[in-house]
Design an enzyme around this catalytic site. Sequence first.
Site, PDB file in Angstrom:
ATOM      1  N   LYS A  44      29.114  35.219 -16.931  1.00  0.00           N
ATOM      2  CA  LYS A  44      29.146  33.781 -16.178  1.00  0.00           C
ATOM      3  C   LYS A  44      27.872  33.476 -15.596  1.00  0.00           C
ATOM      4  O   LYS A  44      26.741  34.032 -15.406  1.00  0.00           O
ATOM      5  CB  LYS A  44      30.054  34.200 -14.711  1.00  0.00           C
ATOM      6  CG  LYS A  44      29.407  35.260 -13.778  1.00  0.00           C
ATOM      7  CD  LYS A  44      30.157  35.216 -12.547  1.00  0.00           C
ATOM      8  CE  LYS A  44      29.265  34.835 -11.655  1.00  0.00           C
ATOM      9  NZ  LYS A  44      28.477  35.488 -10.979  1.00  0.00           N
TER      10      LYS A  44
ATOM     11  N   ASP B 112      34.152  38.519 -16.626  1.00  0.00           N
ATOM     12  CA  ASP B 112      34.265  38.378 -15.373  1.00  0.00           C
ATOM     13  C   ASP B 112      34.109  39.714 -14.801  1.00  0.00           C
ATOM     14  O   ASP B 112      35.467  40.576 -15.162  1.00  0.00           O
ATOM     15  CB  ASP B 112      35.562  37.708 -14.894  1.00  0.00           C
ATOM     16  CG  ASP B 112      35.621  37.494 -13.273  1.00  0.00           C
ATOM     17  OD1 ASP B 112      35.450  38.530 -12.734  1.00  0.00           O
ATOM     18  OD2 ASP B 112      35.998  36.461 -12.667  1.00  0.00           O
ATOM     19  N   HIS B 113      33.271  40.357 -14.550  1.00  0.00           N
ATOM     20  CA  HIS B 113      33.113  41.720 -14.262  1.00  0.00           C
ATOM     21  C   HIS B 113      34.080  42.167 -13.370  1.00  0.00           C
ATOM     22  O   HIS B 113      34.464  43.623 -13.205  1.00  0.00           O
ATOM     23  CB  HIS B 113      31.897  42.316 -13.944  1.00  0.00           C
ATOM     24  CG  HIS B 113      31.306  42.139 -12.506  1.00  0.00           C
ATOM     25  ND1 HIS B 113      30.853  40.882 -12.355  1.00  0.00           N
ATOM     26  CD2 HIS B 113      31.206  43.272 -11.588  1.00  0.00           C
ATOM     27  CE1 HIS B 113      30.606  41.170 -10.790  1.00  0.00           C
ATOM     28  NE2 HIS B 113      30.532  42.644 -10.612  1.00  0.00           N
TER      29      HIS B 113
ATOM     30  N   HIS C 204      35.525  35.423  -9.687  1.00  0.00           N
ATOM     31  CA  HIS C 204      36.241  36.832  -9.017  1.00  0.00           C
ATOM     32  C   HIS C 204      37.373  36.532  -8.091  1.00  0.00           C
ATOM     33  O   HIS C 204      38.405  37.323  -8.400  1.00  0.00           O
ATOM     34  CB  HIS C 204      34.949  37.735  -8.355  1.00  0.00           C
ATOM     35  CG  HIS C 204      33.889  37.906  -9.065  1.00  0.00           C
ATOM     36  ND1 HIS C 204      33.681  37.989 -10.564  1.00  0.00           N
ATOM     37  CD2 HIS C 204      32.392  37.716  -8.789  1.00  0.00           C
ATOM     38  CE1 HIS C 204      32.314  38.098 -10.882  1.00  0.00           C
ATOM     39  NE2 HIS C 204      31.797  38.002  -9.857  1.00  0.00           N
TER      40      HIS C 204
HETATM   41  C1  BG6 Z   1      28.317  38.763  -8.985  1.00  0.00           C
HETATM   42  C2  BG6 Z   1      27.656  37.572  -8.258  1.00  0.00           C
HETATM   43  O1  BG6 Z   1      29.078  38.025  -9.822  1.00  0.00           O
HETATM   44  O2  BG6 Z   1      28.939  39.590  -8.419  1.00  0.00           O
HETATM   45  C3  BG6 Z   1      26.587  38.019  -7.008  1.00  0.00           C
HETATM   46  O3  BG6 Z   1      26.794  36.672  -9.129  1.00  0.00           O
HETATM   47  C4  BG6 Z   1      27.341  39.216  -6.391  1.00  0.00           C
HETATM   48  O4  BG6 Z   1      26.285  37.249  -6.316  1.00  0.00           O
HETATM   49  C5  BG6 Z   1      28.002  40.121  -7.520  1.00  0.00           C
HETATM   50  O5  BG6 Z   1      26.580  40.055  -5.580  1.00  0.00           O
HETATM   51  C6  BG6 Z   1      29.045  41.291  -6.786  1.00  0.00           C
HETATM   52  O6  BG6 Z   1      29.409  42.062  -7.697  1.00  0.00           O
HETATM   53  P1  BG6 Z   1      29.794  43.630  -7.191  1.00  0.00           P
HETATM   54  O7  BG6 Z   1      30.558  44.058  -8.369  1.00  0.00           O
HETATM   55  O8  BG6 Z   1      28.700  44.170  -6.656  1.00  0.00           O
HETATM   56  O9  BG6 Z   1      30.836  43.404  -6.240  1.00  0.00           O
END
Ligand code: BG6
Length: 494
Positions: A152, A181-182, A244
């Site tokens: 993304k 979208d992780h 997310h």
């Molecule tokens: C990312 C965002 O997609 O997700 C970041 O660009 C954010 O801003 C991150 O910090 C949060 O991911 P996680 O897995 O640490 O909750």
Amino acid sequence: VAAEGAVFYLFGATGDLARRKLFPALFSLYKEGKLGEQFAVVGLARRPRTNEQFREDVYESINEFCRYKAKDADMWNRFAQHFVYMPLDIHNVDGFRELDRLSGELDKKFDIKGNRLFYLALAPELFGPVSFNLKGGGLLESPGWHRLVIEKPFGYDLDSARKLNEQLSQVFNEEEIYRIDHYLGKEMVQNIQVLRFANAFFEPLWNNQHIANVQITLSETVGVEERGGYYDNSGALRDMGQNHMLQMLTMIAMEPPSRLHPEGLRDEKVKVLRSLRKYNSSDEVRQNVVRAQYAEGNQGGKPLPAYRQEESVPADSMTETYFAAKVMVDNFRWAGVPFFIRTGKRLPVKTTEVVIEFKNVPENVLFAKRHDLGPNLLVIRVNPMEGIYIKINAKRPGSDNEVQPVAMEFCQSCQVGINTPEAYELLIYDAARGDSTYFTRWDEVAQAWSFVDRIAQAWRENPNDLQFYPAGSWGPERSKRLLADEGFHWWPVN
Ligand code: BG6
């Protein structure tokens, strides 16, 4: 089971994502036998680097960020020999021809049947040019499959996303495109459908008859860190909301898919996105969405700077680092049930949590009148703690039918010996196996943008709606009003 052998092309191999997430994920997969031995990883970036230096980078990244460490020298050496590096100017097709030649050698060396997975850990404006050069350089002519994995943000709004998609679809079919979208790679997000559809006691209650509201919180303690340049153009709505948060909402709200097949699940998710009530005017946006930016504050006595003082952030920036919204899903199941979503940087804790608040039992002569009964809650903890708990009312022991809330808790991350795979491991493994269930399809992305675009437009028209909150606090007061207006409040997170 090992995924079918392939060459992985890692564009952006000297970047942060590769170092923090991708190398560690590949190592964990290797260690668990999910990569087998028939694979190669080609690191690609502009900067010159030898294979040895590249392997050194990978080694350091694993020892810093991976849930397994590269302690066993034999195993590390076996793993490392799969990694090569090639400097590449992605605007010059000649380099891609050379890459194709190198790929032929790697296919032979590792007995790979021409399968190619292109992972673009790059800025989105480069997705198009790289795809064209992959084609021009002959990389898509090998026997075997070709897959494009991209990070993304997929565009900046619906318009730019559409243009990007048009470019990509000149080179790849939709089935070959894996949009990451992780959050969809997180165990507990994937677990939502199991909890919902493999249990007898949630699904019958999972509707507007029994659920009063749903709250999704995605809070972070960090500020923008070194990403001010990117973030200031994006803001919380685009950075977390479009992807997310809406993805988690769809997992909670979707109908059961007819099959556990990628399209089954994605069809249901897109239906939810289509059902989101669109805000029709700036006024509606103002009533239902709160945006804010962190000002100076402190955390545990430590002073924290304001967003506007962060590196690469303009001193008069109007970008939101927080937003909260009341979202309605206008379908039969959810009519009348508000979904409250919120996310922000520099909040007091790092957590991702979904709270399902149930409607109260009917007021009756038994308990509800005599005691102020709290509602039942189902809380799904996504991270950093993983698990679920249910808050129920029970008799206080030794009392005369006095009611007290008690929690029944399943803590997945507390289990001894559990070593939950990282989101990127699950996703890379899925992409290598050709399973696109937990990747976002184009129509989902488009629907999500068309919802978000209306909010962004209203904000452009009324920039002064931006609120401020002290860094280290739970956001602006106005976000409480979103719920209070409906007789609810945010449940404290853990
Ligand atoms: C990312 C965002 O997609 O997700 C970041 O660009 C954010 O801003 C991150 O910090 C949060 O991911 P996680 O897995 O640490 O909750």
